[in-house]
Design an enzyme around this catalytic site. Structure first.
Site, PDB file in Angstrom:
ATOM      1  N   ARG A 206      15.811  44.539  20.894  1.00 21.16           N
ATOM      2  CA  ARG A 206      14.768  43.511  20.846  1.00 21.16           C
ATOM      3  C   ARG A 206      15.227  42.251  21.577  1.00 21.16           C
ATOM      4  O   ARG A 206      16.395  41.853  21.465  1.00 21.16           O
ATOM      5  CB  ARG A 206      14.394  43.190  19.393  1.00 21.16           C
ATOM      6  CG  ARG A 206      13.804  44.410  18.707  1.00 21.16           C
ATOM      7  CD  ARG A 206      12.968  44.083  17.480  1.00 21.16           C
ATOM      8  NE  ARG A 206      12.604  45.328  16.788  1.00 21.16           N
ATOM      9  CZ  ARG A 206      11.582  46.112  17.129  1.00 21.16           C
ATOM     10  NH1 ARG A 206      10.778  45.768  18.124  1.00 21.16           N
ATOM     11  NH2 ARG A 206      11.344  47.231  16.474  1.00 21.16           N
ATOM     12  N   ASP A 207      14.282  41.657  22.336  1.00 17.68           N
ATOM     13  CA  ASP A 207      14.592  40.413  23.033  1.00 17.68           C
ATOM     14  C   ASP A 207      14.885  39.323  22.010  1.00 17.68           C
ATOM     15  O   ASP A 207      14.194  39.205  20.983  1.00 17.68           O
ATOM     16  CB  ASP A 207      13.419  39.998  23.934  1.00 17.68           C
ATOM     17  CG  ASP A 207      13.823  38.952  24.962  1.00 17.68           C
ATOM     18  OD1 ASP A 207      13.875  39.276  26.159  1.00 17.68           O
ATOM     19  OD2 ASP A 207      14.092  37.791  24.553  1.00 17.68           O
ATOM     20  N   ILE A 208      15.908  38.519  22.278  1.00 19.55           N
ATOM     21  CA  ILE A 208      16.335  37.480  21.340  1.00 19.55           C
ATOM     22  C   ILE A 208      15.308  36.353  21.239  1.00 19.55           C
ATOM     23  O   ILE A 208      15.284  35.613  20.248  1.00 19.55           O
ATOM     24  CB  ILE A 208      17.721  36.943  21.768  1.00 19.55           C
ATOM     25  CG1 ILE A 208      18.469  36.332  20.600  1.00 19.55           C
ATOM     26  CG2 ILE A 208      17.616  35.986  22.946  1.00 19.55           C
ATOM     27  CD1 ILE A 208      19.938  36.062  20.899  1.00 19.55           C
TER      28      ILE A 208
ATOM     29  N   ASN B  51      11.521  41.604  36.012  1.00 21.03           N
ATOM     30  CA  ASN B  51      11.723  40.393  36.798  1.00 21.03           C
ATOM     31  C   ASN B  51      12.877  40.653  37.767  1.00 21.03           C
ATOM     32  O   ASN B  51      13.929  41.166  37.367  1.00 21.03           O
ATOM     33  CB  ASN B  51      12.066  39.212  35.892  1.00 21.03           C
ATOM     34  CG  ASN B  51      10.909  38.810  35.018  1.00 21.03           C
ATOM     35  OD1 ASN B  51       9.755  38.936  35.406  1.00 21.03           O
ATOM     36  ND2 ASN B  51      11.204  38.346  33.812  1.00 21.03           N
TER      37      ASN B  51
ATOM     38  N   GLU C 221      16.850  36.195  35.085  1.00 20.15           N
ATOM     39  CA  GLU C 221      17.939  35.340  34.566  1.00 20.15           C
ATOM     40  C   GLU C 221      19.190  36.150  34.245  1.00 20.15           C
ATOM     41  O   GLU C 221      20.297  35.623  34.338  1.00 20.15           O
ATOM     42  CB  GLU C 221      17.460  34.599  33.314  1.00 20.15           C
ATOM     43  CG  GLU C 221      16.368  33.575  33.621  1.00 20.15           C
ATOM     44  CD  GLU C 221      15.845  32.877  32.373  1.00 20.15           C
ATOM     45  OE1 GLU C 221      16.191  33.292  31.245  1.00 20.15           O
ATOM     46  OE2 GLU C 221      15.052  31.929  32.554  1.00 20.15           O
ATOM     47  N   VAL C 222      19.024  37.387  33.812  1.00 21.36           N
ATOM     48  CA  VAL C 222      20.168  38.251  33.497  1.00 21.36           C
ATOM     49  C   VAL C 222      20.226  39.346  34.566  1.00 21.36           C
ATOM     50  O   VAL C 222      19.268  40.129  34.705  1.00 21.36           O
ATOM     51  CB  VAL C 222      20.036  38.868  32.092  1.00 21.36           C
ATOM     52  CG1 VAL C 222      21.207  39.823  31.819  1.00 21.36           C
ATOM     53  CG2 VAL C 222      19.976  37.777  31.025  1.00 21.36           C
TER      54      VAL C 222
ATOM     55  N   HIS D  93      16.762  45.208  33.571  1.00 25.43           N
ATOM     56  CA  HIS D  93      16.132  45.449  32.271  1.00 25.43           C
ATOM     57  C   HIS D  93      14.623  45.470  32.443  1.00 25.43           C
ATOM     58  O   HIS D  93      14.055  44.635  33.145  1.00 25.43           O
ATOM     59  CB  HIS D  93      16.528  44.367  31.248  1.00 25.43           C
ATOM     60  CG  HIS D  93      16.387  42.973  31.750  1.00 25.43           C
ATOM     61  ND1 HIS D  93      17.302  42.389  32.588  1.00 25.43           N
ATOM     62  CD2 HIS D  93      15.419  42.036  31.545  1.00 25.43           C
ATOM     63  CE1 HIS D  93      16.924  41.160  32.870  1.00 25.43           C
ATOM     64  NE2 HIS D  93      15.777  40.924  32.263  1.00 25.43           N
TER      65      HIS D  93
ATOM     66  N   HIS E 132      11.244  44.741  30.582  1.00 31.18           N
ATOM     67  CA  HIS E 132      10.631  44.103  29.409  1.00 31.18           C
ATOM     68  C   HIS E 132       9.463  44.982  28.977  1.00 31.18           C
ATOM     69  O   HIS E 132       8.571  45.272  29.778  1.00 31.18           O
ATOM     70  CB  HIS E 132      10.068  42.727  29.765  1.00 31.18           C
ATOM     71  CG  HIS E 132      11.069  41.683  30.104  1.00 31.18           C
ATOM     72  ND1 HIS E 132      11.518  40.751  29.197  1.00 31.18           N
ATOM     73  CD2 HIS E 132      11.698  41.402  31.269  1.00 31.18           C
ATOM     74  CE1 HIS E 132      12.377  39.941  29.788  1.00 31.18           C
ATOM     75  NE2 HIS E 132      12.505  40.304  31.046  1.00 31.18           N
TER      76      HIS E 132
HETATM   77  P1  AMP Z   1      14.912  37.906  32.652  1.00 34.94           P
HETATM   78  O1  AMP Z   1      14.388  36.515  32.865  1.00 34.94           O
HETATM   79  O2  AMP Z   1      13.924  38.968  33.079  1.00 34.94           O
HETATM   80  O3  AMP Z   1      16.285  38.096  33.286  1.00 34.94           O
HETATM   81  O4  AMP Z   1      15.020  38.113  31.093  1.00 34.94           O
HETATM   82  C1  AMP Z   1      16.195  37.970  30.353  1.00 34.94           C
HETATM   83  C2  AMP Z   1      15.804  38.162  28.916  1.00 34.94           C
HETATM   84  O5  AMP Z   1      16.979  38.386  28.147  1.00 34.94           O
HETATM   85  C3  AMP Z   1      15.088  36.958  28.286  1.00 34.94           C
HETATM   86  O6  AMP Z   1      13.796  37.383  27.810  1.00 34.94           O
HETATM   87  C4  AMP Z   1      16.012  36.551  27.146  1.00 34.94           C
HETATM   88  O7  AMP Z   1      15.316  36.094  26.004  1.00 34.94           O
HETATM   89  C5  AMP Z   1      16.779  37.833  26.877  1.00 34.94           C
HETATM   90  N1  AMP Z   1      18.100  37.677  26.261  1.00 34.94           N
HETATM   91  C6  AMP Z   1      19.086  36.818  26.616  1.00 34.94           C
HETATM   92  N2  AMP Z   1      20.169  36.981  25.837  1.00 34.94           N
HETATM   93  C7  AMP Z   1      19.875  37.975  24.954  1.00 34.94           C
HETATM   94  C8  AMP Z   1      20.576  38.622  23.897  1.00 34.94           C
HETATM   95  N3  AMP Z   1      21.836  38.269  23.560  1.00 34.94           N
HETATM   96  N4  AMP Z   1      19.952  39.595  23.197  1.00 34.94           N
HETATM   97  C9  AMP Z   1      18.677  39.954  23.506  1.00 34.94           C
HETATM   98  N5  AMP Z   1      17.961  39.405  24.513  1.00 34.94           N
HETATM   99  C10 AMP Z   1      18.546  38.429  25.219  1.00 34.94           C
END
Ligand code: AMP
Ligand code: ZN
Length: 119
Positions: free
Chosen positions: A30-32, A88, A96-97, A101, A103
């Protein structure tokens, strides 16, 4: 990759996550910071930076990510009303990560495809 990558660290069990499904090659949690009643991230356990790198480097694994997302959509009862899958990618995509992944959003009407029209 490994210690520098947040999602590799989740795969390694070094950072906790609420896991909803695990297969030999994928993990979903689950997204945090959820943006919908259901907001799950689906990743390949192997590190790929983004969906383009994954799809070009290992199309079968990209398919596994989609199959895992579909199984979760079924588990979460989303198949009837529908859901959204989103990758994304890069700066314009708002990524951002940099561990690919998907969503998975659902559980309520999700509104327009983009927040505003860009053309
Ligand atoms: P993106 O902008 O597509 O790279 O999305 C990165 C997503 O990772 C965001 O929706 C964040 O809320 C989520 N996220 C960041 N850190 C964590 C974590 N430790 N556990 C779960 N989701 C996370
Ligand atoms: Zn990674």
């Amino acid at each position: 990759m490994g210690s520098d990558c947040l999602f590799c660290r989740i795969v390694a069990g070094e950072i906790p996550a609420t896991v909803v499904r695990e297969t030999p090659d994928t993990l979903a949690f689950r997204d945090i910071n959820p943006k919908a009643p259901v907001h799950v991230l689906v990743i390949p356990k192997e590190h790929y930076a983004d969906v383009a790198t994954l799809a070009q480097g290992d199309p079968a694994l990209a398919g596994e990510v989609l199959a895992t997302a579909a199984a979760i959509a079924d588990d979460e009862g989303l198949l009837g009303d529908g859901f959204r899958l989103m990758f994304n990618t890069g700066a314009y995509g708002g990524q951002e990560v940099f561990h690919v992944h998907a969503h998975l959003f659902g559980g309520a009407p999700l509104g327009p495809m983009l927040a505003r029209d860009l053309v």
